[in-house]
Motif scaffolding. Structure first.
Motif, PDB file in Angstrom:
ATOM      1  N   LEU A 231       0.724  -1.283   0.050  1.00  0.00           N
ATOM      2  CA  LEU A 231      -0.059  -0.100  -0.055  1.00  0.00           C
ATOM      3  C   LEU A 231       0.847   1.231  -0.045  1.00  0.00           C
ATOM      4  CD1 LEU A 231      -2.667   1.551   0.263  1.00  0.00           C
ATOM      5  CD2 LEU A 231      -2.665   1.271   2.772  1.00  0.00           C
ATOM      6  N   PHE A 232       1.687   1.326   0.909  1.00  0.00           N
ATOM      7  CA  PHE A 232       2.648   2.454   1.093  1.00  0.00           C
ATOM      8  C   PHE A 232       3.632   2.566  -0.083  1.00  0.00           C
ATOM      9  CE2 PHE A 232       0.829   2.224   5.221  1.00  0.00           C
ATOM     10  CZ  PHE A 232       0.178   3.361   5.234  1.00  0.00           C
ATOM     11  N   ALA A 233       4.156   1.322  -0.555  1.00  0.00           N
ATOM     12  CA  ALA A 233       5.330   1.322  -1.428  1.00  0.00           C
ATOM     13  C   ALA A 233       4.347   2.036  -3.063  1.00  0.00           C
ATOM     14  CB  ALA A 233       5.668   0.092  -1.903  1.00  0.00           C
ATOM     15  N   SER A 234       3.022   1.782  -3.029  1.00  0.00           N
ATOM     16  CA  SER A 234       2.353   2.102  -4.130  1.00  0.00           C
ATOM     17  C   SER A 234       2.263   3.641  -4.139  1.00  0.00           C
ATOM     18  CB  SER A 234       1.233   1.356  -4.544  1.00  0.00           C
ATOM     19  OG  SER A 234       0.338   1.666  -3.372  1.00  0.00           O
ATOM     20  N   VAL A 235       2.031   4.174  -3.040  1.00  0.00           N
ATOM     21  CA  VAL A 235       2.065   5.716  -2.923  1.00  0.00           C
ATOM     22  C   VAL A 235       3.511   6.121  -3.345  1.00  0.00           C
ATOM     23  CG1 VAL A 235       1.617   7.462  -1.379  1.00  0.00           C
ATOM     24  CG2 VAL A 235       0.256   5.621  -1.249  1.00  0.00           C
ATOM     25  N   ALA A 236       4.522   5.905  -2.829  1.00  0.00           N
ATOM     26  CA  ALA A 236       5.865   6.302  -3.199  1.00  0.00           C
ATOM     27  C   ALA A 236       6.085   5.882  -4.399  1.00  0.00           C
ATOM     28  CB  ALA A 236       6.798   5.590  -2.191  1.00  0.00           C
ATOM     29  N   SER A 237       5.770   4.945  -5.024  1.00  0.00           N
ATOM     30  CA  SER A 237       6.249   4.663  -6.569  1.00  0.00           C
ATOM     31  C   SER A 237       5.702   5.446  -7.514  1.00  0.00           C
ATOM     32  CB  SER A 237       6.267   3.163  -6.762  1.00  0.00           C
ATOM     33  OG  SER A 237       4.888   2.665  -6.542  1.00  0.00           O
ATOM     34  N   THR A 238       4.210   5.560  -7.289  1.00  0.00           N
ATOM     35  CA  THR A 238       3.620   6.418  -8.115  1.00  0.00           C
ATOM     36  C   THR A 238       4.187   7.919  -8.180  1.00  0.00           C
ATOM     37  OG1 THR A 238       1.407   4.935  -7.873  1.00  0.00           O
ATOM     38  CG2 THR A 238       1.055   7.619  -8.529  1.00  0.00           C
ATOM     39  N   VAL A 239       4.289   8.332  -6.939  1.00  0.00           N
ATOM     40  CA  VAL A 239       4.678   9.634  -6.970  1.00  0.00           C
ATOM     41  C   VAL A 239       6.124   9.788  -7.386  1.00  0.00           C
ATOM     42  CG1 VAL A 239       5.591  11.869  -5.204  1.00  0.00           C
ATOM     43  CG2 VAL A 239       3.230  10.042  -4.714  1.00  0.00           C
ATOM     44  N   PHE A 240       7.118   8.629  -7.134  1.00  0.00           N
ATOM     45  CA  PHE A 240       8.328   8.949  -7.596  1.00  0.00           C
ATOM     46  C   PHE A 240       8.311   8.858  -9.304  1.00  0.00           C
ATOM     47  CE2 PHE A 240      11.838   6.075  -9.471  1.00  0.00           C
ATOM     48  CZ  PHE A 240      13.071   6.850  -9.138  1.00  0.00           C
ATOM     49  N   THR A 241       7.593   8.389 -10.158  1.00  0.00           N
ATOM     50  CA  THR A 241       7.501   8.618 -11.712  1.00  0.00           C
ATOM     51  C   THR A 241       7.191  10.122 -11.827  1.00  0.00           C
ATOM     52  OG1 THR A 241       6.840   6.261 -11.911  1.00  0.00           O
ATOM     53  CG2 THR A 241       6.405   7.863 -13.755  1.00  0.00           C
ATOM     54  N   LEU A 242       6.220  10.652 -11.099  1.00  0.00           N
ATOM     55  CA  LEU A 242       5.732  11.902 -11.440  1.00  0.00           C
ATOM     56  C   LEU A 242       7.099  12.871 -10.898  1.00  0.00           C
ATOM     57  CD1 LEU A 242       2.088  11.640  -9.984  1.00  0.00           C
ATOM     58  CD2 LEU A 242       2.872  11.801 -12.265  1.00  0.00           C
ATOM     59  N   PHE A 243       7.505  12.711  -9.980  1.00  0.00           N
ATOM     60  CA  PHE A 243       8.667  13.499  -9.477  1.00  0.00           C
ATOM     61  C   PHE A 243       9.859  13.408 -10.208  1.00  0.00           C
ATOM     62  CE2 PHE A 243      12.559  13.566  -6.453  1.00  0.00           C
ATOM     63  CZ  PHE A 243      12.650  14.931  -6.210  1.00  0.00           C
ATOM     64  N   VAL A 244      10.335  12.266 -10.809  1.00  0.00           N
ATOM     65  CA  VAL A 244      11.318  12.123 -11.915  1.00  0.00           C
ATOM     66  C   VAL A 244      11.077  12.951 -13.013  1.00  0.00           C
ATOM     67  CG1 VAL A 244      12.876  10.574 -13.096  1.00  0.00           C
ATOM     68  CG2 VAL A 244      12.294  10.068 -10.624  1.00  0.00           C
ATOM     69  N   VAL A 245       9.774  12.757 -13.428  1.00  0.00           N
ATOM     70  CA  VAL A 245       9.509  13.293 -14.917  1.00  0.00           C
ATOM     71  C   VAL A 245       9.207  14.729 -14.810  1.00  0.00           C
ATOM     72  CG1 VAL A 245       7.760  13.179 -16.687  1.00  0.00           C
ATOM     73  CG2 VAL A 245       8.674  11.010 -15.721  1.00  0.00           C
ATOM     74  N   ARG A 246       8.559  15.288 -13.620  1.00  0.00           N
ATOM     75  CA  ARG A 246       8.118  16.562 -13.627  1.00  0.00           C
ATOM     76  C   ARG A 246       8.786  17.259 -12.405  1.00  0.00           C
ATOM     77  NH1 ARG A 246       1.441  15.296 -13.857  1.00  0.00           N
ATOM     78  NH2 ARG A 246       1.353  15.550 -16.318  1.00  0.00           N
ATOM     79  N   GLY A 247       9.199  16.773 -11.483  1.00  0.00           N
ATOM     80  CA  GLY A 247       9.824  17.622 -10.274  1.00  0.00           C
ATOM     81  C   GLY A 247      11.547  17.552 -10.033  1.00  0.00           C
ATOM     82  N   LEU A 248      11.819  16.677 -10.523  1.00  0.00           N
ATOM     83  CA  LEU A 248      13.399  16.411 -10.161  1.00  0.00           C
ATOM     84  C   LEU A 248      14.256  17.472 -10.968  1.00  0.00           C
ATOM     85  CD1 LEU A 248      15.504  14.939  -8.398  1.00  0.00           C
ATOM     86  CD2 LEU A 248      15.781  13.241 -10.381  1.00  0.00           C
ATOM     87  N   ASP A 249      13.912  17.740 -12.193  1.00  0.00           N
ATOM     88  CA  ASP A 249      14.506  18.565 -13.013  1.00  0.00           C
ATOM     89  C   ASP A 249      13.818  19.235 -13.855  1.00  0.00           C
ATOM     90  OD1 ASP A 249      16.533  19.859 -14.453  1.00  0.00           O
ATOM     91  OD2 ASP A 249      17.900  18.147 -15.177  1.00  0.00           O
ATOM     92  N   PRO A 250      12.954  20.345 -13.253  1.00  0.00           N
ATOM     93  CA  PRO A 250      11.661  20.838 -14.082  1.00  0.00           C
ATOM     94  C   PRO A 250      11.782  21.347 -15.423  1.00  0.00           C
ATOM     95  CG  PRO A 250      11.797  21.747 -11.645  1.00  0.00           C
ATOM     96  CD  PRO A 250      13.180  21.114 -12.103  1.00  0.00           C
ATOM     97  N   GLY A 251      13.198  21.757 -15.905  1.00  0.00           N
ATOM     98  CA  GLY A 251      13.242  22.250 -17.136  1.00  0.00           C
ATOM     99  C   GLY A 251      13.465  21.152 -18.324  1.00  0.00           C
ATOM    100  N   LEU A 252      13.454  19.858 -17.773  1.00  0.00           N
ATOM    101  CA  LEU A 252      13.741  19.009 -18.779  1.00  0.00           C
ATOM    102  C   LEU A 252      12.543  18.751 -19.673  1.00  0.00           C
ATOM    103  CD1 LEU A 252      16.508  17.592 -19.141  1.00  0.00           C
ATOM    104  CD2 LEU A 252      15.559  15.594 -17.895  1.00  0.00           C
ATOM    105  N   PRO A 253      12.745  18.489 -20.782  1.00  0.00           N
ATOM    106  CA  PRO A 253      11.502  17.973 -21.781  1.00  0.00           C
ATOM    107  C   PRO A 253      11.064  16.629 -21.244  1.00  0.00           C
ATOM    108  CG  PRO A 253      13.058  18.970 -23.063  1.00  0.00           C
ATOM    109  CD  PRO A 253      13.785  18.739 -21.862  1.00  0.00           C
TER     110      PRO A 253
END
Length: 422
Positions: A231-253
């Motif tokens: 349950l809690f790993a699914s919360v983290a892993s879903t956010v992880f994908t969004l974080f890496v694609v949108r939040g880790l380097d916001p200027g990256l296409p």
């Protein structure tokens, strides 16, 4: 290794699983990019799409276990592999022609989840018929090693394909992998009798499977704490994908972020390869200790994700985190599966696996949408911290339970030959 592959049918079973695993990791990268870049889905919609993938596990998981115990397992494996090939090809075609929508993707992903549910209930229950009990941990380790090897190259291949030809076209690779897997499984010639002929009572069969798992002195705490971990790993892993694609380097296409995501996941695959290579050694501690170590270390890896800074240093931190998480998952996985399969009678294998797995993956039905909502409304890092806290509580409960003392059953020695006196 030659000894394990010497068992009839195991080599093709392993090969089919390996081919499919390589393709699956391409979709692991490509599917979120289809949602994020092609459909412009919000964080919450991405969570709902992820949840739709796992909803069938929560709704129909126990029934899948009954089917895996009632019917021959190999035909189920073949049919569901071919069906998943068709579904992925359909998603790719609709996306390429501009006809794919978020609701349509959710529906197709849910049907894909039904096929995966049936496949996995039969898959985990078919292996004990191919190798003896004493070889189960080693046989599972070989499959985990090949899956981990696929994880080291599949995401990198997926990220490269997404960057080169786009996410929809990249998903065709996974469709082909399912097709090849189904054809390989169809060539296994090991005889598989129809299990348990005669009258059947669905309700009794469901209750029997549930009782075996949740009344067992070790499987019960193992399963309950594992459900919480999922349950809690699914919360983290879903956010992880969004974080890496949108939040880790916001200027990256998005296409370059997808390539970075693939690299990070590939680093996790390296950790999994190392972990599965060590799983047999770790099994000497006892299966329970190997599992508890994984439960305790995993939230530490996610803590590193939550602390990741932006830019290049952040990419390094999330890569190290993925390596650590998958290292301990690799150590634990074969020991978990070997223990579960070894202590469960063959007539209950399907229901045991489906009971545990359906509720595990069913937790993603809840955790993935919650993760998407948390990411959208409180931010990526606070959402990951919630996942870390939940996993830490589940790890503590597992460490204090009888699970920590679980060991693989010793193989039963053959009976002494009778002495005939003349």
């Amino acid at each position: 290794m030659a000894g394990v592959f010497g068992h009839p049918g195991y080599a093709r079973f392993w090969a089919a699983d390996t081919v499919s695993a390589f393709g699956t990791y391409v979709t692991t990268v490509a599917l979120p990019i289809v949602a994020i870049a092609t459909l412009r889905a919000t964080d919450a919609e991405v969570g709902l799409i992820n949840g739709a993938r796992w909803a069938p596990y929560l709704l129909f998981g126990l029934l899948a276990g009954v089917m895996a115990d009632r019917y021959r397992r190999r035909p189920i494996l073949v049919v569901t592999d071919l069906a998943r090939a068709v579904l992925l090809a359909l998603i790719a075609s609709l996306a390429l022609t501009g006809m794919l929508t978020v609701p349509a993707l959710m529906l197709l992903v849910a049907v894909f989840g039904v096929m995966s549910l049936l496949y996995e209930a039969a898959h985990q229950s078919y292996l004990p018929g191919l190798v003896p009990t004493a070889a189960l941990t080693r046989a599972n380790a070989r499959m985990e090693q090949s899956a981990s090897l696929a994880q080291t190259t599949g995401p990198f291949l997926g990220g490269s394909l997404v960057a080169a030809v786009g996410a929809p076209a990249a998903m065709v690779v996974d469709a082909v992998s399912y097709l090849l897997s189904g054809l390989l499984l169809a060539t296994i010639r090991r005889n598989e009798p129809v299990p348990h002929p005669g009258r059947r009572d669905l309700g009794r069969e469901l209750r029997e499977g549930l009782a075996w798992v949740y009344r067992h002195p070790v499987l019960a705490p193992y399963a309950v704490t594992l459900h919480a971990r999922f349950l809690f790993a699914s919360v983290a892993s879903t956010v992880f994908t969004l974080f890496v694609v949108r939040g880790l380097d916001p200027g990256l296409p998005p296409d370059r972020a997808a390539f970075g995501l693939g690299v990070v996941l590939a680093v996790g695959g390296v950790g999994a390869v190392v972990g599965t290579s060590l799983s047999h050694v770790a099994g000497r501690w006892g299966a329970g200790r190997a599992i508890v170590v994984e439960r305790v270390v995993e939230p530490l890896g996610w803590t590193l994700v939550a602390l990741a800074v932006t830019g290049t240093a952040g990419w390094v931190m999330v890569g190290v985190a993925q390596f650590l998480i998958w290292l301990v998952l690799g150590v634990s996985g074969p020991n978990e599966m070997g223990y579960r399969q070894a202590v469960t009678p063959d007539r209950l294998q399907g229901r045991m696996n489906a009971t545990i797995r359906s509720l595990n993956w069913g937790m993603l039905t809840v955790g993935a949408p919650v993760g998407g909502l948390l990411a959208q409304y409180i931010g990526y890092r606070p959402a990951i911290w919630i996942g870390v806290a939940g996993m830490a509580v589940a790890a503590t409960a597992a460490a204090l339970s009888p699970l920590r003392n679980a060991r693989h059953p010793e193989p039963t020695p053959p009976p002494e030959p009778a002495v005939v006196h003349g």
